[in-house]
Design a protein around this motif. Structure first.
Motif, PDB file in Angstrom:
ATOM      1  N   LYS A  72       0.830  -1.199   0.000  1.00 55.89           N
ATOM      2  CA  LYS A  72       0.000   0.000   0.000  1.00 55.89           C
ATOM      3  C   LYS A  72       0.868   1.254   0.000  1.00 55.89           C
ATOM      4  O   LYS A  72       1.856   1.338   0.725  1.00 55.89           O
ATOM      5  CB  LYS A  72      -0.918   0.004   1.223  1.00 55.89           C
ATOM      6  CG  LYS A  72      -2.004  -1.052   1.178  1.00 55.89           C
ATOM      7  CD  LYS A  72      -2.905  -0.964   2.403  1.00 55.89           C
ATOM      8  CE  LYS A  72      -4.003  -2.020   2.347  1.00 55.89           C
ATOM      9  NZ  LYS A  72      -4.871  -1.976   3.556  1.00 55.89           N
ATOM     10  N   ASN A  73       0.464   2.222  -0.812  1.00 59.08           N
ATOM     11  CA  ASN A  73       1.104   3.532  -0.810  1.00 59.08           C
ATOM     12  C   ASN A  73       0.520   4.382   0.314  1.00 59.08           C
ATOM     13  O   ASN A  73      -0.549   4.067   0.856  1.00 59.08           O
ATOM     14  CB  ASN A  73       0.870   4.226  -2.158  1.00 59.08           C
ATOM     15  CG  ASN A  73       1.549   3.493  -3.297  1.00 59.08           C
ATOM     16  OD1 ASN A  73       2.703   3.102  -3.191  1.00 59.08           O
ATOM     17  ND2 ASN A  73       0.820   3.298  -4.390  1.00 59.08           N
ATOM     18  N   ASP A  75      -1.091   7.002   0.162  1.00 64.52           N
ATOM     19  CA  ASP A  75      -2.419   7.532  -0.173  1.00 64.52           C
ATOM     20  C   ASP A  75      -3.493   6.451  -0.194  1.00 64.52           C
ATOM     21  O   ASP A  75      -4.641   6.712  -0.548  1.00 64.52           O
ATOM     22  CB  ASP A  75      -2.380   8.260  -1.518  1.00 64.52           C
ATOM     23  CG  ASP A  75      -1.999   7.332  -2.672  1.00 64.52           C
ATOM     24  OD1 ASP A  75      -1.820   6.120  -2.434  1.00 64.52           O
ATOM     25  OD2 ASP A  75      -1.880   7.831  -3.806  1.00 64.52           O
ATOM     26  N   GLY A  76      -3.122   5.216   0.177  1.00 68.11           N
ATOM     27  CA  GLY A  76      -4.101   4.143   0.244  1.00 68.11           C
ATOM     28  C   GLY A  76      -4.191   3.283  -0.994  1.00 68.11           C
ATOM     29  O   GLY A  76      -4.827   2.224  -0.965  1.00 68.11           O
ATOM     30  N   THR A  77      -3.586   3.711  -2.097  1.00 65.12           N
ATOM     31  CA  THR A  77      -3.572   2.888  -3.302  1.00 65.12           C
ATOM     32  C   THR A  77      -2.529   1.784  -3.154  1.00 65.12           C
ATOM     33  O   THR A  77      -1.688   1.818  -2.251  1.00 65.12           O
ATOM     34  CB  THR A  77      -3.257   3.737  -4.540  1.00 65.12           C
ATOM     35  OG1 THR A  77      -1.966   4.347  -4.370  1.00 65.12           O
ATOM     36  CG2 THR A  77      -4.309   4.821  -4.724  1.00 65.12           C
ATOM     37  N   SER A  78      -2.587   0.812  -4.036  1.00 69.82           N
ATOM     38  CA  SER A  78      -1.642  -0.305  -3.990  1.00 69.82           C
ATOM     39  C   SER A  78      -0.784  -0.320  -5.240  1.00 69.82           C
ATOM     40  O   SER A  78      -1.207   0.125  -6.311  1.00 69.82           O
ATOM     41  CB  SER A  78      -2.395  -1.638  -3.870  1.00 69.82           C
ATOM     42  OG  SER A  78      -3.094  -1.719  -2.649  1.00 69.82           O
TER      43      SER A  78
END
Length: 224
Positions: A72-73, A75-78
């Motif tokens: 996970k980044n 910012d919540g993205t993967s």
């Protein structure tokens, strides 16, 4: 799912091959102890092996198939950080630290793994210190590159499906293979070619019992 004695023996042979490839020579008594305590994990395409943040006290050794690892980044993205193939290990950090899973791992085709938990891992290391040394080296190499953004790998498989009546999909696939072969290794895979490779006439993709053997055959094909 229960497996036959023949299938159990085949799995054990695959496990021995990958254990020795990763950790060197392992004595027979240790192998017997591993056989008594190892678990088998079967995944289909899209199945999740582990999720980032979950508690973890087991490690997995891939015997066939393929997996993708995502983190996970902020910012919540993967993002995908790597792929795992036959002979690779995942989840091993938790055996040392007991920390939550550091990544999410998903199968991208039928996959067979051997699972070992912490108590049995500790017993294995006590008998074979080289196992701990080899795993430590793998962890160090992984930590060195975990924050490096890796480009997505080039596609390794393209599926050709006819949507027009009269189209010879096999001929089109072979022509595409010939063109791709100008730029690198390319192979046209059909049901007939895989059946011949596996010495399994009449191989059917709908036959679930052939899934592990088919996945292992694809592993070998990719390695060529």
């Amino acid at each position: 799912m229960e497996t036959s004695d023949t299938e159990q023996q085949r799995r054990r042979e695959m496990l021995v091959q990958q254990l020795r490839a990763n950790f060197g020579d392992i004595g027979r008594s240790t192998l017997r102890a591993i056989f008594d305590n190892v678990g088998w994990v079967e995944l289909g395409a899209g199945d999740v092996l582990m999720e980032q943040g979950q508690p973890g006290d087991t490690a997995y050794l891939s015997l066939s198939g393929r997996l993708r690892v995502y983190v996970k980044n902020p910012d919540g993205t993967s993002r995908m950080v790597r792929e795992l193939g036959r002979g690779e290990i995942t989840g091993e950090i938790s055996l040392y630290t007991g920390a939550p899973r550091s990544a999410t791992v998903v199968a991208i085709r039928d996959t067979l793994l051997a699972r070992i938990d912490k108590p049995h891992f500790d017993a294995l290391v006590a008998r074979n210190p080289q196992v701990s040394l080899a795993l430590t080296n793998k962890i160090i190499q992984r930590l060195r590159t975990q924050n490096v953004r890796q480009p997505l790998p080039a596609p390794v498989m393209v599926t050709v499906l006819p949507i027009t009546n009269g189209l010879d999909a096999a001929e089109l696939a072979q022509r595409l293979t010939d063109m791709l072969g100008r730029y690198g290794n390319a192979c046209c895979v059909t049901a007939d070619s895989m059946a011949a490779r596996m010495a399994q006439p009449g191989l059917s993709a709908a036959d679930a019992s052939q899934g592990e053997r088919l996945s292992a055959a694809l592993d070998e094909l990719e390695a060529e």
